[in-house]
Design an enzyme around this catalytic site. Structure first.
Site, PDB file in Angstrom:
ATOM      1  N   GLU A  98      63.604  25.044  26.857  1.00 58.84           N
ATOM      2  CA  GLU A  98      62.325  24.350  27.011  1.00 58.84           C
ATOM      3  C   GLU A  98      61.421  25.169  27.928  1.00 58.84           C
ATOM      4  O   GLU A  98      61.906  25.859  28.829  1.00 58.84           O
ATOM      5  CB  GLU A  98      62.623  22.958  27.599  1.00 58.84           C
ATOM      6  CG  GLU A  98      61.457  22.064  27.864  1.00 58.84           C
ATOM      7  CD  GLU A  98      60.632  21.703  26.647  1.00 58.84           C
ATOM      8  OE1 GLU A  98      60.021  22.615  26.072  1.00 58.84           O
ATOM      9  OE2 GLU A  98      60.574  20.513  26.304  1.00 58.84           O
ATOM     10  N   ASP A  99      60.119  25.125  27.672  1.00 65.47           N
ATOM     11  CA  ASP A  99      59.213  25.887  28.528  1.00 65.47           C
ATOM     12  C   ASP A  99      59.040  25.258  29.897  1.00 65.47           C
ATOM     13  O   ASP A  99      59.033  25.958  30.910  1.00 65.47           O
ATOM     14  CB  ASP A  99      57.846  26.093  27.849  1.00 65.47           C
ATOM     15  CG  ASP A  99      57.198  24.800  27.399  1.00 65.47           C
ATOM     16  OD1 ASP A  99      57.921  23.797  27.220  1.00 65.47           O
ATOM     17  OD2 ASP A  99      55.969  24.770  27.226  1.00 65.47           O
ATOM     18  N   ASP A 102      58.812  18.628  33.429  1.00 64.04           N
ATOM     19  CA  ASP A 102      57.748  18.007  34.222  1.00 64.04           C
ATOM     20  C   ASP A 102      58.227  16.625  34.681  1.00 64.04           C
ATOM     21  O   ASP A 102      58.995  16.524  35.636  1.00 64.04           O
ATOM     22  CB  ASP A 102      56.499  17.948  33.325  1.00 64.04           C
ATOM     23  CG  ASP A 102      55.233  17.583  34.065  1.00 64.04           C
ATOM     24  OD1 ASP A 102      55.296  16.810  35.020  1.00 64.04           O
ATOM     25  OD2 ASP A 102      54.145  18.073  33.691  1.00 64.04           O
ATOM     26  N   PHE A 151      48.323  22.925  36.704  1.00 63.35           N
ATOM     27  CA  PHE A 151      48.209  22.949  35.240  1.00 63.35           C
ATOM     28  C   PHE A 151      48.395  24.399  34.802  1.00 63.35           C
ATOM     29  O   PHE A 151      47.532  25.235  35.050  1.00 63.35           O
ATOM     30  CB  PHE A 151      46.841  22.432  34.837  1.00 63.35           C
ATOM     31  CG  PHE A 151      46.683  22.123  33.370  1.00 63.35           C
ATOM     32  CD1 PHE A 151      45.842  21.107  32.950  1.00 63.35           C
ATOM     33  CD2 PHE A 151      47.354  22.853  32.391  1.00 63.35           C
ATOM     34  CE1 PHE A 151      45.676  20.825  31.597  1.00 63.35           C
ATOM     35  CE2 PHE A 151      47.198  22.583  31.042  1.00 63.35           C
ATOM     36  CZ  PHE A 151      46.355  21.559  30.652  1.00 63.35           C
ATOM     37  N   ARG A 164      48.405  29.898  24.515  1.00 64.28           N
ATOM     38  CA  ARG A 164      49.855  30.097  24.346  1.00 64.28           C
ATOM     39  C   ARG A 164      50.214  31.577  24.276  1.00 64.28           C
ATOM     40  O   ARG A 164      51.318  31.975  24.621  1.00 64.28           O
ATOM     41  CB  ARG A 164      50.352  29.406  23.066  1.00 64.28           C
ATOM     42  CG  ARG A 164      50.292  27.887  23.078  1.00 64.28           C
ATOM     43  CD  ARG A 164      51.104  27.321  21.904  1.00 64.28           C
ATOM     44  NE  ARG A 164      50.803  25.932  21.607  1.00 64.28           N
ATOM     45  CZ  ARG A 164      51.365  24.883  22.196  1.00 64.28           C
ATOM     46  NH1 ARG A 164      52.254  25.055  23.144  1.00 64.28           N
ATOM     47  NH2 ARG A 164      51.042  23.655  21.847  1.00 64.28           N
TER      48      ARG A 164
END
Ligand code: PRP
Length: 180
Positions: A98-99, A102, A151, A164
């Site tokens: 997973e990137d 959070d 962010f 991206r």
């Protein structure tokens, strides 16, 4: 072109160095075994591509796409699979890639779903971890970088599907937003 509204948090050289370290840990932990690496679309696609190319153990790849709902409800029901993997995972060694971790809602729900399919083992590898954002307790087995609550875009991560492609992870500062 790089938007002036972004600034580099993690240069590509640092990312690739860390990817190599993570892959070495995974190689060591899974020596003599074969992995099914499951990427979580869309954000993980670049990180996954770099991780599997840095691995020496044999691996195959599949992808899943998730919708998550709510904020902080303790429930695996808060995620829904939009695109499932094709592979059967019973009895196999699974690594979810997973990137970013959070709130923890996505990975907590996804792990619950995958565990019900009886893999031989299941671990999670994330490039980025924002521990201060967690609403559901979740700890990844392999973490690239722990970062503050900013962010971030680039290296697979987006803002409204843009950014991206950027090779670095960048902090996105939108003058109209609270991130400014
Ligand atoms: C991001 C990221 C994780 C999730 C993490 O996906 O890729 O899947 O959010 O957040 P959580 O821990 O709060 O659940 P996003 O919804 O932005 O979709 P994308 O991967 O397609 O960019």
């Amino acid at each position: 072109m790089v938007d002036s509204a972004t600034e580099i948090l993690l240069p590509k050289e640092d990312i690739l160095r860390r990817v190599a370290e993570l892959a070495a840990m995974i190689d060591r932990d899974y020596a003599g075994r074969e992995l099914l690496v499951i990427g979580v679309l869309k954000g993980a696609f670049i990180f996954l591509a770099d991780i599997i190319r840095a691995l020496h153990i044999p691996s195959s790849v599949d992808f899943v796409m998730i919708s998550s709902y709510g904020s902080g409800r303790e429930s695996s029901g808060s995620v829904v699979i939009k695109k499932d993997i094709d592979a059967l995972i019973a009895g196999r060694d699974i690594l979810i890639v997973e990137d970013i971790l959070d709130t923890g809602i996505t990975l907590s729900g996804l792990v619950d779903i995958m565990k019900k399919r009886n893999p031989a083992s299941l671990r999670v590898c994330v490039l980025l971890d924002k521990p201060s954002r967690r609403t559901i307790p979740f700890t990844a087995d392999y973490v690239g970088f722990s970062i503050p609550d900013a962010f971030v875009v680039g290296y697979g991560l987006d803002c409204n599907e843009k950014y991206r492609h950027l090779p670095d992870v960048r902090i996105f500062r939108d003058p109209e937003s609270s991130y400014a």
